[in-house]
Design a protein around this motif. Structure first.
Motif, PDB file in Angstrom:
ATOM      1  N   ASN A  29      27.906   2.436 -31.102  1.00 25.08           N
ATOM      2  CA  ASN A  29      26.925   2.609 -31.798  1.00 25.08           C
ATOM      3  C   ASN A  29      25.885   1.942 -31.978  1.00 25.08           C
ATOM      4  OD1 ASN A  29      25.940   4.054 -34.147  1.00 25.08           O
ATOM      5  ND2 ASN A  29      25.572   2.838 -35.257  1.00 25.08           N
ATOM      6  N   LEU A  30      24.311   2.241 -32.075  1.00 19.43           N
ATOM      7  CA  LEU A  30      22.851   2.031 -32.264  1.00 19.43           C
ATOM      8  C   LEU A  30      22.310   1.856 -32.994  1.00 19.43           C
ATOM      9  CD1 LEU A  30      21.490  -0.487 -29.866  1.00 19.43           C
ATOM     10  CD2 LEU A  30      20.667   1.475 -28.917  1.00 19.43           C
ATOM     11  N   ALA A  31      21.965   0.931 -33.963  1.00 16.51           N
ATOM     12  CA  ALA A  31      20.916   1.624 -35.516  1.00 16.51           C
ATOM     13  C   ALA A  31      20.030   0.039 -35.078  1.00 16.51           C
ATOM     14  CB  ALA A  31      21.606   0.851 -36.294  1.00 16.51           C
ATOM     15  N   PRO A  32      19.084   1.104 -35.488  1.00 13.16           N
ATOM     16  CA  PRO A  32      17.372   0.378 -36.025  1.00 13.16           C
ATOM     17  C   PRO A  32      17.942  -0.301 -37.265  1.00 13.16           C
ATOM     18  CG  PRO A  32      16.544   2.400 -35.844  1.00 13.16           C
ATOM     19  CD  PRO A  32      18.151   2.227 -35.324  1.00 13.16           C
ATOM     20  N   MET A  33      16.757  -1.554 -37.929  1.00 18.97           N
ATOM     21  CA  MET A  33      16.675  -1.816 -38.750  1.00 18.97           C
ATOM     22  C   MET A  33      15.565  -3.107 -39.178  1.00 18.97           C
ATOM     23  SD  MET A  33      18.149  -5.127 -39.069  1.00 18.97           S
ATOM     24  CE  MET A  33      18.496  -5.629 -40.812  1.00 18.97           C
ATOM     25  N   SER A  34      14.945  -3.696 -39.643  1.00 19.88           N
ATOM     26  CA  SER A  34      14.479  -4.452 -40.005  1.00 19.88           C
ATOM     27  C   SER A  34      13.995  -5.393 -41.328  1.00 19.88           C
ATOM     28  CB  SER A  34      12.640  -4.004 -39.976  1.00 19.88           C
ATOM     29  OG  SER A  34      12.685  -3.188 -40.882  1.00 19.88           O
ATOM     30  N   SER A  35      15.269  -4.956 -42.070  1.00 25.23           N
ATOM     31  CA  SER A  35      15.682  -6.294 -42.959  1.00 25.23           C
ATOM     32  C   SER A  35      16.555  -7.054 -42.357  1.00 25.23           C
ATOM     33  CB  SER A  35      16.336  -5.551 -44.190  1.00 25.23           C
ATOM     34  OG  SER A  35      15.506  -4.333 -44.223  1.00 25.23           O
ATOM     35  N   ALA A  36      16.578  -8.295 -41.592  1.00 23.78           N
ATOM     36  CA  ALA A  36      16.876  -9.459 -41.275  1.00 23.78           C
ATOM     37  C   ALA A  36      16.068 -11.388 -41.645  1.00 23.78           C
ATOM     38  CB  ALA A  36      17.420  -9.277 -39.997  1.00 23.78           C
ATOM     39  N   VAL A  76      13.282   2.810 -30.038  1.00 28.58           N
ATOM     40  CA  VAL A  76      13.585   2.674 -31.689  1.00 28.58           C
ATOM     41  C   VAL A  76      12.955   4.194 -32.227  1.00 28.58           C
ATOM     42  CG1 VAL A  76      12.492   1.485 -33.701  1.00 28.58           C
ATOM     43  CG2 VAL A  76      13.221   0.269 -31.885  1.00 28.58           C
ATOM     44  N   ASP A  77      11.990   4.370 -32.755  1.00 26.22           N
ATOM     45  CA  ASP A  77      11.416   6.052 -32.759  1.00 26.22           C
ATOM     46  C   ASP A  77      12.375   7.356 -32.265  1.00 26.22           C
ATOM     47  OD1 ASP A  77       9.531   6.814 -35.405  1.00 26.22           O
ATOM     48  OD2 ASP A  77       9.019   8.131 -33.338  1.00 26.22           O
ATOM     49  N   ARG A  78      13.096   6.944 -31.809  1.00 30.82           N
ATOM     50  CA  ARG A  78      13.777   8.456 -31.554  1.00 30.82           C
ATOM     51  C   ARG A  78      14.681   7.659 -31.524  1.00 30.82           C
ATOM     52  NH1 ARG A  78      11.579   7.845 -25.833  1.00 30.82           N
ATOM     53  NH2 ARG A  78      12.563   6.306 -25.415  1.00 30.82           N
ATOM     54  N   LEU A  79      15.262   6.887 -32.774  1.00 29.56           N
ATOM     55  CA  LEU A  79      16.309   6.034 -33.514  1.00 29.56           C
ATOM     56  C   LEU A  79      16.218   6.742 -34.651  1.00 29.56           C
ATOM     57  CD1 LEU A  79      17.965   3.702 -30.851  1.00 29.56           C
ATOM     58  CD2 LEU A  79      19.212   5.735 -31.656  1.00 29.56           C
ATOM     59  N   ALA A  80      14.818   6.732 -35.496  1.00 30.60           N
ATOM     60  CA  ALA A  80      14.656   7.015 -36.695  1.00 30.60           C
ATOM     61  C   ALA A  80      15.499   7.268 -37.989  1.00 30.60           C
ATOM     62  CB  ALA A  80      13.411   7.408 -37.035  1.00 30.60           C
TER      63      ALA A  80
END
Length: 211
Positions: A29-36, A76-80
């Motif tokens: 599984n591959l997930a974009p995130m930016s709360s890190a 990244v946007d393709r996974l948004a």
């Protein structure tokens, strides 16, 4: 002069990370995130409890944090608006989310075997951090629906061109991370492309232009 504002979103800008984990059937599984955010060899990840990534982290207790350069914004946007869960919630479905079983294929990215954990790395990402779960803490109240996952970095992989010669340091000038602030993509201080996520959340600048 300051203006008192009841902010709808507090998302001032953090680097985008692609978190890779293993699903129950062994697929990736591959997930974009930016709360890190990072401190020493630990990282805190803010994730919704309903996410497939959260479930995978709790079960496998490991992941890879793949840091994304600004040039990879399209991937990244393709996974948004995708989810690894086949049972898409009504709320997410209304926003345009869809179940995608092969996130790597959707993003056009390549799996790379890790050395210490079972989750794969993303070949195209110049910084890859193999991690294990150290602790998890509810975010705010127990019914907030979100958790802070504390992970410890076991091994770091950095593209050779980003390492300052003769050192173990990343070149801060050469490293241009993809930043998401208020659901919009930025790199090098400028907007790099419109964000589908911003449109889904009906952000007022969802149609931001790239100059």
């Amino acid at each position: 002069m300051h203006k008192t504002v009841d902010l709808k979103v507090m998302y001032f800008g953090t680097p985008v990370v692609l978190i890779s984990t293993r699903n129950p059937d062994g697929s990736a599984n591959l997930a974009p995130m930016s709360s890190a955010w990072w401190l020493n060899d630990h990282c805190a990840l803010g994730l919704g409890n309903s996410a497939r990534t959260a479930a995978n982290l709790r079960r496998e207790r490991e992941c890879v944090l793949n840091l994304v350069p600004s040039g990879m914004v399209d991937a990244v946007d393709r996974l948004a608006l995708t989810t690894g869960r086949p049972d898409v919630s009504q709320q997410k479905a209304a926003m345009g989310y869809e179940f995608v079983p092969d996130k790597f294929a959707r993003a056009g990215l390549t799996e790379q075997e890790s050395e210490l954990v079972g989750a794969p790395r993303v070949t195209e990402c110049p910084v890859q951090l193999e991690c294990v779960l150290a602790q998890e803490t509810p975010l705010g109240t127990p019914d907030s629906g979100a958790t802070v996952f504390h992970v410890r970095v076991l091994r770091s992989h950095v593209a050779e061109e980003l390492v300052i010669p003769g050192t173990h340091h990343v070149d801060p000038v050469g490293w241009d991370p993809l930043i998401m602030k208020f659901c919009e993509f930025f790199g090098g201080g400028s907007a790099v492309r419109p964000s589908r996520l911003a449109e889904a959340w009906e952000m007022p600048h969802g149609g931001v232009l790239v100059r």
